[in-house]
Write a protein that holds these residues in place. Structure first.
Motif, PDB file in Angstrom:
ATOM      1  N   LYS A 239       0.822  -1.209   0.000  1.00 37.46           N
ATOM      2  CA  LYS A 239       0.000   0.000   0.000  1.00 37.46           C
ATOM      3  C   LYS A 239       0.855   1.257   0.000  1.00 37.46           C
ATOM      4  N   THR A 240       1.850   1.293   0.869  1.00 43.03           N
ATOM      5  CA  THR A 240       2.701   2.479   0.953  1.00 43.03           C
ATOM      6  C   THR A 240       3.541   2.638  -0.302  1.00 43.03           C
ATOM      7  N   MET A 241       4.082   1.540  -0.795  1.00 42.75           N
ATOM      8  CA  MET A 241       4.917   1.616  -1.990  1.00 42.75           C
ATOM      9  C   MET A 241       4.118   1.985  -3.233  1.00 42.75           C
ATOM     10  N   GLU A 242       2.823   1.684  -3.247  1.00 48.75           N
ATOM     11  CA  GLU A 242       1.990   2.099  -4.379  1.00 48.75           C
ATOM     12  C   GLU A 242       1.940   3.623  -4.473  1.00 48.75           C
ATOM     13  N   GLU A 243       1.944   4.293  -3.311  1.00 49.21           N
ATOM     14  CA  GLU A 243       1.972   5.757  -3.304  1.00 49.21           C
ATOM     15  C   GLU A 243       3.309   6.274  -3.841  1.00 49.21           C
ATOM     16  N   VAL A 244       4.397   5.664  -3.407  1.00 45.08           N
ATOM     17  CA  VAL A 244       5.718   6.077  -3.890  1.00 45.08           C
ATOM     18  C   VAL A 244       5.835   5.805  -5.387  1.00 45.08           C
ATOM     19  N   TYR A 245       5.339   4.646  -5.815  1.00 44.06           N
ATOM     20  CA  TYR A 245       5.354   4.299  -7.236  1.00 44.06           C
ATOM     21  C   TYR A 245       4.534   5.301  -8.046  1.00 44.06           C
ATOM     22  N   GLY A 246       3.422   5.743  -7.495  1.00 46.09           N
ATOM     23  CA  GLY A 246       2.591   6.717  -8.193  1.00 46.09           C
ATOM     24  C   GLY A 246       3.324   8.022  -8.430  1.00 46.09           C
ATOM     25  N   PHE A 247       4.101   8.457  -7.425  1.00 43.76           N
ATOM     26  CA  PHE A 247       4.892   9.676  -7.611  1.00 43.76           C
ATOM     27  C   PHE A 247       5.954   9.452  -8.679  1.00 43.76           C
ATOM     28  N   LEU A 248       6.634   8.322  -8.617  1.00 46.27           N
ATOM     29  CA  LEU A 248       7.673   8.038  -9.602  1.00 46.27           C
ATOM     30  C   LEU A 248       7.090   7.981 -11.015  1.00 46.27           C
ATOM     31  N   ARG A 249       5.913   7.360 -11.146  1.00 48.45           N
ATOM     32  CA  ARG A 249       5.295   7.265 -12.474  1.00 48.45           C
ATOM     33  C   ARG A 249       5.007   8.644 -13.055  1.00 48.45           C
ATOM     34  N   SER A 250       4.592   9.568 -12.209  1.00 49.82           N
ATOM     35  CA  SER A 250       4.231  10.906 -12.685  1.00 49.82           C
ATOM     36  C   SER A 250       5.427  11.840 -12.791  1.00 49.82           C
ATOM     37  N   ALA A 251       6.341  11.786 -11.812  1.00 52.04           N
ATOM     38  CA  ALA A 251       7.446  12.743 -11.766  1.00 52.04           C
ATOM     39  C   ALA A 251       8.692  12.250 -12.479  1.00 52.04           C
ATOM     40  N   GLY A 252       8.904  10.936 -12.527  1.00 54.84           N
ATOM     41  CA  GLY A 252       9.956  10.360 -13.347  1.00 54.84           C
ATOM     42  C   GLY A 252      11.363  10.293 -12.803  1.00 54.84           C
ATOM     43  N   PRO A 253      11.605  10.264 -11.464  1.00 57.04           N
ATOM     44  CA  PRO A 253      12.985  10.055 -10.976  1.00 57.04           C
ATOM     45  C   PRO A 253      13.369   8.574 -11.066  1.00 57.04           C
ATOM     46  N   THR A 254      13.524   8.089 -12.299  1.00 49.97           N
ATOM     47  CA  THR A 254      13.514   6.668 -12.603  1.00 49.97           C
ATOM     48  C   THR A 254      14.912   6.078 -12.686  1.00 49.97           C
ATOM     49  N   MET A 255      15.059   4.845 -12.248  1.00 47.50           N
ATOM     50  CA  MET A 255      16.308   4.106 -12.425  1.00 47.50           C
ATOM     51  C   MET A 255      16.373   3.546 -13.842  1.00 47.50           C
ATOM     52  N   SER A 256      17.545   3.656 -14.468  1.00 41.97           N
ATOM     53  CA  SER A 256      17.693   3.124 -15.823  1.00 41.97           C
ATOM     54  C   SER A 256      17.843   1.605 -15.789  1.00 41.97           C
ATOM     55  N   PRO A 257      17.447   0.908 -16.849  1.00 46.53           N
ATOM     56  CA  PRO A 257      17.610  -0.546 -16.896  1.00 46.53           C
ATOM     57  C   PRO A 257      19.063  -0.985 -16.722  1.00 46.53           C
ATOM     58  N   PHE A 258      19.989  -0.252 -17.336  1.00 42.70           N
ATOM     59  CA  PHE A 258      21.389  -0.644 -17.204  1.00 42.70           C
ATOM     60  C   PHE A 258      21.847  -0.555 -15.753  1.00 42.70           C
ATOM     61  N   ASN A 259      21.513   0.546 -15.079  1.00 48.19           N
ATOM     62  CA  ASN A 259      21.909   0.688 -13.678  1.00 48.19           C
ATOM     63  C   ASN A 259      21.279  -0.392 -12.817  1.00 48.19           C
ATOM     64  N   ALA A 260      20.010  -0.705 -13.085  1.00 47.60           N
ATOM     65  CA  ALA A 260      19.345  -1.766 -12.320  1.00 47.60           C
ATOM     66  C   ALA A 260      20.064  -3.095 -12.488  1.00 47.60           C
ATOM     67  N   TRP A 261      20.533  -3.370 -13.698  1.00 45.13           N
ATOM     68  CA  TRP A 261      21.271  -4.616 -13.953  1.00 45.13           C
ATOM     69  C   TRP A 261      22.588  -4.634 -13.184  1.00 45.13           C
ATOM     70  N   VAL A 262      23.281  -3.489 -13.165  1.00 42.11           N
ATOM     71  CA  VAL A 262      24.539  -3.412 -12.415  1.00 42.11           C
ATOM     72  C   VAL A 262      24.280  -3.643 -10.927  1.00 42.11           C
ATOM     73  N   PHE A 263      23.232  -3.016 -10.398  1.00 48.41           N
ATOM     74  CA  PHE A 263      22.924  -3.196  -8.977  1.00 48.41           C
ATOM     75  C   PHE A 263      22.518  -4.641  -8.675  1.00 48.41           C
ATOM     76  N   GLN A 264      21.778  -5.247  -9.594  1.00 49.46           N
ATOM     77  CA  GLN A 264      21.363  -6.625  -9.392  1.00 49.46           C
ATOM     78  C   GLN A 264      22.581  -7.551  -9.329  1.00 49.46           C
ATOM     79  N   LYS A 265      23.550  -7.302 -10.201  1.00 52.41           N
ATOM     80  CA  LYS A 265      24.770  -8.102 -10.152  1.00 52.41           C
ATOM     81  C   LYS A 265      25.563  -7.790  -8.883  1.00 52.41           C
ATOM     82  N   GLY A 266      25.538  -6.542  -8.439  1.00 53.25           N
ATOM     83  CA  GLY A 266      26.212  -6.178  -7.202  1.00 53.25           C
ATOM     84  C   GLY A 266      25.640  -6.898  -5.999  1.00 53.25           C
ATOM     85  N   LEU A 267      24.338  -7.065  -5.975  1.00 51.53           N
ATOM     86  CA  LEU A 267      23.699  -7.749  -4.848  1.00 51.53           C
ATOM     87  C   LEU A 267      24.191  -9.187  -4.696  1.00 51.53           C
TER      88      LEU A 267
END
Length: 413
Positions: A239-267
């Protein structure tokens, strides 16, 4: 040659139920395309196509799940989100363009004009500026209190208090908050308890299990671990993350796919890296305490640390960041830093390479002199993010700093 089109395969989370953080770091959130690749794939696309106009309408209208536009739906980003959510023990995560974007998105999604925030003084300097300067312009007021003084927290509560925000351990003095006590205070006053878990990561500390409502990371730091990309993430319930996601969808402070892949490998290597960081940092902290040119060392792994027992209770390790005061002032701190040759002079932390910085003029440089004093950011304070190099080599390099201080002192005699 033709290829058979297959649906994307999600690895069922139920298969990983009850498994350790070490395993989740490698396996959680993995998806495979019709090619059934073993390593996580990258989806570097801005948009996605639909089988029909009706399907496009259903996707945009929310009647059918699926990807729409990479500002808010991308398989690589979703895979990273699923993995870090599993590691933190949260229901959902929302990835952002930076750690500060994660804090901003949380506040913009969950606060409104007239709301009140209580924030610990020992937060990252830019977090302080965000609350004190920019959110204040939108009518959100912030009171800064000592991270460790529960009476200050209780006294700061107002009817309009909606959020308690902390970093634990703090940056750069490594103070440790009593999360159980603060979570009770937040619950009793209908406020959200938000914890920046950047220093510990879910390998060493899981704030959601200790009463936090939301966990925030600068993925730029330990989640990546090699200083390659900038990103952030917010973790909490659906529920709480849906609100945060809603802001991101509208405002666009988005993580790029490449960066997400790098972080996923880092994990995937985060657990073993964090243990190496902890081992090196503790040995260095003990060594620094023995140096005649050092006034005080700040590291929760030391028995001399005022919250050492609390850190042992809340954390499974003490982290890779420490700070210390050299005898003198800014000149001495700068002389020490400049004398090192291997350690990187940079404000980033969480890297496998050890870094060194002067907080009063870098990470906390935008704070007023009064705010620096209240936060304990002195001119003779030096912060080290301890990497995974051989610890004896780190001591050799730091000894160059101590020798520079001794040489300067002898010249002045």
């Amino acid at each position: 040659m033709t290829f058979r089109r297959e649906e994307t395969v999600w690895i069922p989370e139920s298969d990983l139920e009850g498994m350790s953080v070490d395993t989740l770091a490698v396996r959680a959130g993995q998806i495979r395309s019709g090619q059934l690749e073993h390593s996580d794939a990258i989806y570097p696309t801005s948009s996605f196509v639909y089988g029909s106009a009706a399907q496009a309408a259903a996707r945009f209208g929310g009647d059918e799940p699926g990807n729409i536009y990479s500002r808010f739906t991308n398989p690589t980003v979703q895979a990273f989100e699923a993995r870090i959510a599993a590691m933190e023990g949260g229901e959902r995560a929302v990835a952002t363009a930076s750690g500060m974007a994660a804090i901003l998105s949380t506040c913009m999604a969950l606060l409104k004009s007239g709301d009140h925030v209580i924030c610990s003084r020992g937060v990252f300097g830019t977090t302080n500026v965000l609350f004190q300067k920019y959110l204040a312009r939108f009518g959100v007021k912030t009171t800064f209190v000592s991270l460790t003084d529960l009476e200050e927290w209780a006294s700061a509560i107002r009817p309009e208090t909606r959020m308690l925000f902390i970093e634990t351990p703090s940056n750069p003095l490594c103070e440790v908050a009593d999360m159980d006590a603060l979570s009770r205070l937040a619950q009793n006053n209908d406020a959200l308890f938000v914890v920046d878990n950047c220093f510990c990561t879910p390998v060493l500390q899981r704030p959601l299990e200790q009463g936090a409502d939301i966990v925030i990371h600068s993925a730029t730091k330990y989640l990546d671990g090699q200083g390659r990309c900038v990103g952030g993430v917010v973790v909490g319930d659906h529920k709480t993350m849906e609100e945060v996601y809603g802001f991101l969808r509208s405002a666009g402070p988005t993580m790029s796919p490449f960066n997400a892949w790098v972080f996923q490998k880092g994990l995937e290597t985060l657990p073993i890296r964090m243990r190496a960081h902890c081992d090196n940092a503790l040995e260095l902290a003990l060594w620094l305490e023995q140096q005649a040119e050092v006034e005080q060392v700040f590291y929760a792994g030391l028995e001399s640390h005022p919250q050492h027992q609390l850190a042992k209770k809340q954390q499974s390790g003490f982290g890779g960041v420490l700070s210390f005061q050299v005898k003198g002032a800014r000149d001495e701190a700068w002389r020490f830093i400049d004398a090192t040759r291997m350690i990187s002079i940079t404000a980033n932390l969480g890297d496998v390479k050890t870094t060194i910085t002067h907080p009063a003029t870098t990470t906390h440089g935008r704070l007023s002199p009064e705010d620096k004093e209240r936060a304990g950011i002195t001119e003779n304070l030096i912060r080290i993010s301890v990497g995974i190099e051989a610890v004896e080599d780190l001591k050799t390099d730091l000894n160059r700093g101590f020798q520079a201080l001794r040489n300067a002192r002898n010249e002045n005699v």
